[in-house]
Design an enzyme around this catalytic site. Sequence first.
Site, PDB file in Angstrom:
ATOM      1  N   LYS A 133       0.845  -1.204   0.000  1.00  0.00           N
ATOM      2  CA  LYS A 133       0.000   0.000   0.000  1.00  0.00           C
ATOM      3  C   LYS A 133       0.876   1.248   0.000  1.00  0.00           C
ATOM      4  O   LYS A 133       1.987   1.231   0.529  1.00  0.00           O
ATOM      5  CB  LYS A 133      -0.857   0.045   1.268  1.00  0.00           C
ATOM      6  N   GLY A 139      -8.144   5.685  -3.175  1.00  0.00           N
ATOM      7  CA  GLY A 139      -8.698   5.265  -4.464  1.00  0.00           C
ATOM      8  C   GLY A 139      -8.054   4.006  -5.021  1.00  0.00           C
ATOM      9  O   GLY A 139      -8.110   3.752  -6.212  1.00  0.00           O
ATOM     10  N   GLY A 140      -7.443   3.204  -4.131  1.00  0.00           N
ATOM     11  CA  GLY A 140      -6.845   1.945  -4.575  1.00  0.00           C
ATOM     12  C   GLY A 140      -5.525   2.126  -5.318  1.00  0.00           C
ATOM     13  O   GLY A 140      -4.929   1.145  -5.773  1.00  0.00           O
ATOM     14  N   LEU A 178      -5.818  -9.980   3.984  1.00  0.00           N
ATOM     15  CA  LEU A 178      -6.819 -10.827   4.638  1.00  0.00           C
ATOM     16  C   LEU A 178      -7.706 -11.495   3.583  1.00  0.00           C
ATOM     17  O   LEU A 178      -8.102 -10.857   2.610  1.00  0.00           O
ATOM     18  CB  LEU A 178      -7.698  -9.994   5.577  1.00  0.00           C
ATOM     19  N   HIS A 183     -15.775  -5.138   4.443  1.00  0.00           N
ATOM     20  CA  HIS A 183     -15.385  -3.751   4.710  1.00  0.00           C
ATOM     21  C   HIS A 183     -16.531  -3.118   5.504  1.00  0.00           C
ATOM     22  O   HIS A 183     -17.644  -2.994   4.996  1.00  0.00           O
ATOM     23  CB  HIS A 183     -15.159  -3.010   3.393  1.00  0.00           C
ATOM     24  N   GLU A 250     -12.443   3.316   8.871  1.00  0.00           N
ATOM     25  CA  GLU A 250     -12.676   2.093   8.091  1.00  0.00           C
ATOM     26  C   GLU A 250     -12.004   0.895   8.748  1.00  0.00           C
ATOM     27  O   GLU A 250     -10.857   0.987   9.210  1.00  0.00           O
ATOM     28  CB  GLU A 250     -12.132   2.259   6.663  1.00  0.00           C
ATOM     29  N   ARG A 267     -13.126  13.255   5.784  1.00  0.00           N
ATOM     30  CA  ARG A 267     -14.080  14.060   5.001  1.00  0.00           C
ATOM     31  C   ARG A 267     -15.411  13.331   5.023  1.00  0.00           C
ATOM     32  O   ARG A 267     -15.519  12.225   5.556  1.00  0.00           O
ATOM     33  CB  ARG A 267     -13.595  14.170   3.551  1.00  0.00           C
ATOM     34  N   VAL A 270     -18.701   9.431   0.062  1.00  0.00           N
ATOM     35  CA  VAL A 270     -19.689   9.311  -1.010  1.00  0.00           C
ATOM     36  C   VAL A 270     -20.946   8.576  -0.505  1.00  0.00           C
ATOM     37  O   VAL A 270     -22.071   8.914  -0.850  1.00  0.00           O
ATOM     38  CB  VAL A 270     -19.065   8.548  -2.208  1.00  0.00           C
TER      39      VAL A 270
END
Length: 474
Positions: A133, A139-140, A178, A183, A250, A267, A270
């Site tokens: 990561k 955004g992946g 994992l 999620h 998350e 923030r 969506v």
Amino acid sequence: VATVAVYSDADRHAPHVVQADEAVLLGDAAPSASYLNIDKLIAAARQTGAEALHPGYGFLSENPVFAERVAAGGLVFIGPGAEAMRRLGDKVAARNLARQAGVPTVPGMDAPEADENRLAAAAERIGYPVLIKASAGGGGKGMRVVERPQALPEAARLAASEAQSAFGDGRIFLEKYLPRPRHVEIQVLGDHHGSVIYLGERECSIQRRHQKIVEESPSPALDAALRRRMGEAAVRLAKAAGYTNAGTVEFLLDESGDFYFLEVNTRLQVEHPVTEMVTGLDLVRLQLNIAAGQPLGIAQSDVAPRGHAIECRIYAEDPAAGFIPSPGRILLAEAPAGPGIRYDHAVVSGMEVPVHYDPLLGKLIAFAETREACIARMKRALAECVVLGVRTPIEYLIDVLSHSAFEQGKTHTHFLGEHFAAWRPDAASDTAAAVGYLLETAHGVSAPSGAARTDQTAEFSPWRRLGRWDLAEG
Ligand code: ADP
């Protein structure tokens, strides 16, 4: 509250420009000349006498430098302080802060690493498969699964360069990958008077390319006790970071009910409407109140979610071709409606979907008393939702919501890969036939290929042209 919209050249005809009380053109379509241009944004705010600035979801919304510049420009930034953003914006720093606050994290590294040998040693310690990561990620981007040691060096180089070009920051780290987690994220709200509360969870396991497309609240996987534990963990982290305003913590939740901190989005998300539907709270209104210095006025014990809400994201993209963006001209857009339906969208007939930005067109949200009723309502609303001229996942989403594993709440982040990798649109569907007919007759345009009528539908569908139906069946 009177509103001023900003827009780029490519968004001249976007609905938000018309809806706002005033609108200011920032510049060219390129984000650097418009939505990412701090000087132009602040100038637009000053020129119109704005008192506060809402940063939205994308672009600069999680940028602490922007938050500081807004404040220095004499405006109120509607979001957390720059310091809290810095503590949480970096994934590695946020992981470390979470651990200090007693919040479990995914096994992984506690510092970014560039050295190949040290990365390999860390991967051995964590155990394959590992996930690379970007510290600055989002955004992946810069994210790569590595199954075996031989693939690590090359994947690390690619991830670092992708992160460098996306974020101007190529630092990477490793996490345990994992298998089949859910999620699950917690909405938090904090005011400037020391109160922080959580507003329940959203499950966002239905993802393509590690990015959400269907979200719901509550999660079918949580009971009251787990909800409280996750909620309290999120509040502990928010307090440790000195967090104010709306934010999302998350987590990944595994099959045994253990949860692991993933990251904080500093923030509004969506998918915030599903929380609004089940709590009855207007999150943006609360954001404005908090930014204005008012106390929250809601205690944790006042938060009593009811019913079930699902959101489906409608993108201009092709689910039958790896979800590649499908920009172009919208020939026809019709909004679904009815009890328990909300459609937050930016799509009107005739507009161009620009190639320059994320191709999200709208978010369709359904609310009902139970999950089962909510799924049924959402499928009906999706079937009524018309977006022609570009590819969209509307039919795909109907099929996802109709799948027995989804109906049973057996969702995880590999759900789409497992059940829908070979999905193709049904060229002979009644919907396709109906929209083709509608386009030809009402708007004088020929149907896009996905909506073409076939001989079969001409013969059997209830949407046959009336004349022929008359002849054949009297
Ligand atoms: P980004 O900020 O780039 O969107 P996130 O850290 O939020 O990245 O992760 C996005 C998605 O990637 C998660 O919802 C999940 O599906 C997957 N993911 C992230 N970390 C892990 C992990 N350690 N193991 C398995 N899946 C993961």
